[in-house]
Scaffold this active site. Structure first.
Site, PDB file in Angstrom:
ATOM      1  N   ARG A 170       0.748  -1.300   0.109  1.00  6.00           N
ATOM      2  CA  ARG A 170       0.066   0.133   0.344  1.00  6.00           C
ATOM      3  C   ARG A 170       0.531   0.313  -0.201  1.00  6.00           C
ATOM      4  O   ARG A 170       2.024   1.268   0.059  1.00  6.00           O
ATOM      5  CB  ARG A 170      -1.107   0.028   1.215  1.00  6.00           C
TER       6      ARG A 170
ATOM      7  N   SER B 112       0.909   4.202   2.130  1.00  2.00           N
ATOM      8  CA  SER B 112       0.594   4.614   3.128  1.00  2.00           C
ATOM      9  C   SER B 112       1.887   4.596   4.095  1.00  2.00           C
ATOM     10  O   SER B 112       2.564   3.873   3.457  1.00  2.00           O
ATOM     11  CB  SER B 112      -0.134   3.956   4.728  1.00  2.00           C
TER      12      SER B 112
ATOM     13  N   LYS C 247      -3.200  -7.920  10.718  1.00  2.00           N
ATOM     14  CA  LYS C 247      -4.615  -7.568  10.950  1.00  2.00           C
ATOM     15  C   LYS C 247      -5.569  -7.190   9.548  1.00  2.00           C
ATOM     16  O   LYS C 247      -6.748  -7.490  10.065  1.00  2.00           O
ATOM     17  CB  LYS C 247      -4.670  -6.969  12.758  1.00  2.00           C
ATOM     18  N   ASP C 248      -4.801  -6.784   8.801  1.00  2.00           N
ATOM     19  CA  ASP C 248      -5.844  -6.544   7.514  1.00  2.00           C
ATOM     20  C   ASP C 248      -5.795  -7.355   6.792  1.00  2.00           C
ATOM     21  O   ASP C 248      -6.957  -7.442   6.043  1.00  2.00           O
ATOM     22  CB  ASP C 248      -4.871  -5.605   6.874  1.00  2.00           C
TER      23      ASP C 248
ATOM     24  N   THR D 282     -11.409   7.045  17.505  1.00  2.00           N
ATOM     25  CA  THR D 282     -10.958   6.274  16.828  1.00  2.00           C
ATOM     26  C   THR D 282     -11.520   5.275  16.248  1.00  2.00           C
ATOM     27  O   THR D 282     -12.998   5.501  15.314  1.00  2.00           O
ATOM     28  CB  THR D 282     -10.515   4.460  18.365  1.00  2.00           C
TER      29      THR D 282
ATOM     30  N   SER E 163     -12.052   1.980  15.615  1.00  2.00           N
ATOM     31  CA  SER E 163     -11.882   0.976  15.830  1.00  2.00           C
ATOM     32  C   SER E 163     -13.458   0.197  16.885  1.00  2.00           C
ATOM     33  O   SER E 163     -13.436   1.148  18.257  1.00  2.00           O
ATOM     34  CB  SER E 163     -10.662   0.186  16.059  1.00  2.00           C
ATOM     35  N   LEU E 164     -14.338  -0.721  16.511  1.00  2.00           N
ATOM     36  CA  LEU E 164     -15.249  -0.874  17.486  1.00  2.00           C
ATOM     37  C   LEU E 164     -14.488  -1.339  18.336  1.00  2.00           C
ATOM     38  O   LEU E 164     -14.273  -1.473  19.870  1.00  2.00           O
ATOM     39  CB  LEU E 164     -16.205  -1.596  16.564  1.00  2.00           C
ATOM     40  N   ARG E 165     -13.398  -2.505  18.407  1.00  2.00           N
ATOM     41  CA  ARG E 165     -13.032  -3.249  19.079  1.00  2.00           C
ATOM     42  C   ARG E 165     -12.150  -2.247  20.428  1.00  2.00           C
ATOM     43  O   ARG E 165     -12.638  -2.275  21.107  1.00  2.00           O
ATOM     44  CB  ARG E 165     -11.868  -4.216  19.000  1.00  2.00           C
ATOM     45  N   ARG E 166     -11.726  -1.277  20.221  1.00  2.00           N
ATOM     46  CA  ARG E 166     -11.104  -0.481  21.201  1.00  2.00           C
ATOM     47  C   ARG E 166     -12.668   0.796  21.483  1.00  2.00           C
ATOM     48  O   ARG E 166     -12.621   0.847  22.479  1.00  2.00           O
ATOM     49  CB  ARG E 166     -10.537   0.742  20.296  1.00  2.00           C
TER      50      ARG E 166
ATOM     51  N   ARG F 250     -11.089   8.432  11.017  1.00  2.00           N
ATOM     52  CA  ARG F 250      -9.801   7.937   9.672  1.00  2.00           C
ATOM     53  C   ARG F 250      -9.163   8.681   9.269  1.00  2.00           C
ATOM     54  O   ARG F 250      -8.432   9.079   9.691  1.00  2.00           O
ATOM     55  CB  ARG F 250     -10.766   7.083   9.117  1.00  2.00           C
ATOM     56  N   GLY F 251      -8.359   7.519   7.935  1.00  2.00           N
ATOM     57  CA  GLY F 251      -7.097   8.289   7.657  1.00  2.00           C
ATOM     58  C   GLY F 251      -5.908   6.782   8.545  1.00  2.00           C
ATOM     59  O   GLY F 251      -6.009   6.512   9.518  1.00  2.00           O
ATOM     60  N   ASN F 252      -4.666   7.651   7.717  1.00  2.00           N
ATOM     61  CA  ASN F 252      -3.494   6.995   7.806  1.00  2.00           C
ATOM     62  C   ASN F 252      -3.517   7.294   9.907  1.00  2.00           C
ATOM     63  O   ASN F 252      -3.658   8.736   9.958  1.00  2.00           O
ATOM     64  CB  ASN F 252      -2.367   7.031   7.439  1.00  2.00           C
TER      65      ASN F 252
ATOM     66  N   ARG G 145      -4.454  11.135  11.666  1.00  2.00           N
ATOM     67  CA  ARG G 145      -5.074  10.292  12.900  1.00  2.00           C
ATOM     68  C   ARG G 145      -4.577  11.658  14.174  1.00  2.00           C
ATOM     69  O   ARG G 145      -5.098  11.974  14.746  1.00  2.00           O
ATOM     70  CB  ARG G 145      -5.569   9.950  13.003  1.00  2.00           C
TER      71      ARG G 145
ATOM     72  N   CYS H 286     -14.829  -6.936  10.255  1.00  2.00           N
ATOM     73  CA  CYS H 286     -14.576  -5.101  10.648  1.00  2.00           C
ATOM     74  C   CYS H 286     -15.827  -5.273  11.437  1.00  2.00           C
ATOM     75  O   CYS H 286     -15.405  -3.989  12.517  1.00  2.00           O
ATOM     76  CB  CYS H 286     -14.421  -4.227   9.381  1.00  2.00           C
TER      77      CYS H 286
END
Length: 320
Positions: free
Chosen positions: A16, A18, A92-93, A136, A138-141, A158-160, A164, A251
């Site tokens: 990618r 980024s 994790k991706d 964040t 992330s739903l997990r966080r 969102r974003g790199n 962020r 996700c």
């Protein structure tokens, strides 16, 4: 298949665009160059940047975009088409099932798997003011932070990594949560205000680990990648990924898992796996900790134990 002037192969590495992806890919190529030198291979490496769907859709929360493999699909297609020879992903991706013809050729040694906080005042999660806004995507966080501090206001960003971190200022947030590993790989460790312990926030499956994908039939690349593989990381991540696959987690669900090696003896290793499923608002957090010698079996057991605790109901409510 290209060759260089010394008769070695030109190995094309897809990534990618980024800054983090390019940095991670650079680290891996450096490690592979050293291995080539050490083992007498004369391969050289070339980087090819690939734009993925996840990189194109930046204005939508990740959980709403849906679909696993948002950051890998185009890269996997390039592998299958022979345009690139290997690809470095954040583990994790990576979807739990890889396309036919591709495999994970190496899982290098894992970086710190924990989440971390970057806060305005430099403190930890306990030091955030009442009602503090935390960014964040992330739903997990979000789920686990809300469970620990129900007063927090979670805001989606969102974003790199760098964008962020900027949003901490531009969007008036008190804190943002990021993966420690990414900041360390970027050399930005000093920006971390405090790590978030795994007792508070179970990491994402494979967080801090990389997966290096290649073609199944590419014996040359597979032989090289085997030298980079870290068996301990490969097995702990396998326990986490088996857990995720067994719960069919994408996700859209607050789900996390973290495996460690607790013992080594003549019969092999003992693993301890913590699995977590939560409701998005943090009102319910289910956790299970089990130990065993077989990583895959352990992943299945922890997934089943969470189902027995009622994880299916949470997953059904979210539509997972």
């Amino acid at each position: 298949m290209g060759h260089n002037s010394t008769g070695g192969r030109v190995i094309v590495v897809g990534t990618r665009q980024s800054a983090l992806a390019l940095t991670q890919t650079g680290h891996v190529i450096d490690a592979l160059k050293q291995l080539c030198q050490h083992h007498g291979f004369s391969h050289t490496f070339e980087i090819r940047k690939i734009v993925t769907k996840g990189d194109r859709i930046l204005d939508v929360t990740l959980s709403k975009v849906g679909g696993k493999g948002l950051f890998v699909k185009e890269i996997e297609q390039a592998l299958l088409d022979g345009e690139i020879d290997l690809a470095v992903h954040s583990m994790k991706d990576m979807p739990s099932e890889l396309p036919d013809g591709l495999l994970n050729g190496a899982v290098p040694k894992r970086e710190d798997p924990r989440d971390c906080l970057i806060t305005r005042n430099g403190g930890g999660i306990e030091d955030l003011p009442r009602g503090a806004s935390v960014g964040t995507s992330s739903l997990r966080r979000a789920s686990q932070l809300k469970a620990y501090r129900p007063d927090l206001e979670i805001r989606s960003i969102r974003g790199n990594i760098d964008s962020r971190i900027r949003k901490l200022e531009t969007e008036g947030l008190d804190a943002i949560v990021l993966a420690t590993a990414g900041l360390k790989r970027m050399g930005w460790e000093e920006r971390i205000s405090s790590p978030v312990g795994v007792d508070i926030c179970i990491p994402a499956v494979g967080q801090g680990a990389l997966g290096i994908e290649c073609r199944e039939g590419d014996a040359e690349v597979r032989a090289l990648l085997a030298l980079l593989n870290d068996s301990d990381t490969e097995q702990t991540v396998a326990a986490e990924r088996t857990f995720l696959a067994a719960l069919n987690g994408g996700c859209q669900i607050p789900i996390g898992a973290y495996a460690v090696i607790t013992d080594r003896d003549t019969n092999g290793l003992t693993f301890m796996l913590t699995g977590m499923v939560g409701s998005p608002d943090g009102s319910t957090i289910l956790k299970e900790i089990r130990s065993g010698r077989d990583p895959q079996q352990l992943g299945l057991e922890v997934a089943q134990a969470l189902r027995d605790q009622g994880a299916d109901r949470i997953l059904a409510d979210i539509g997972g």
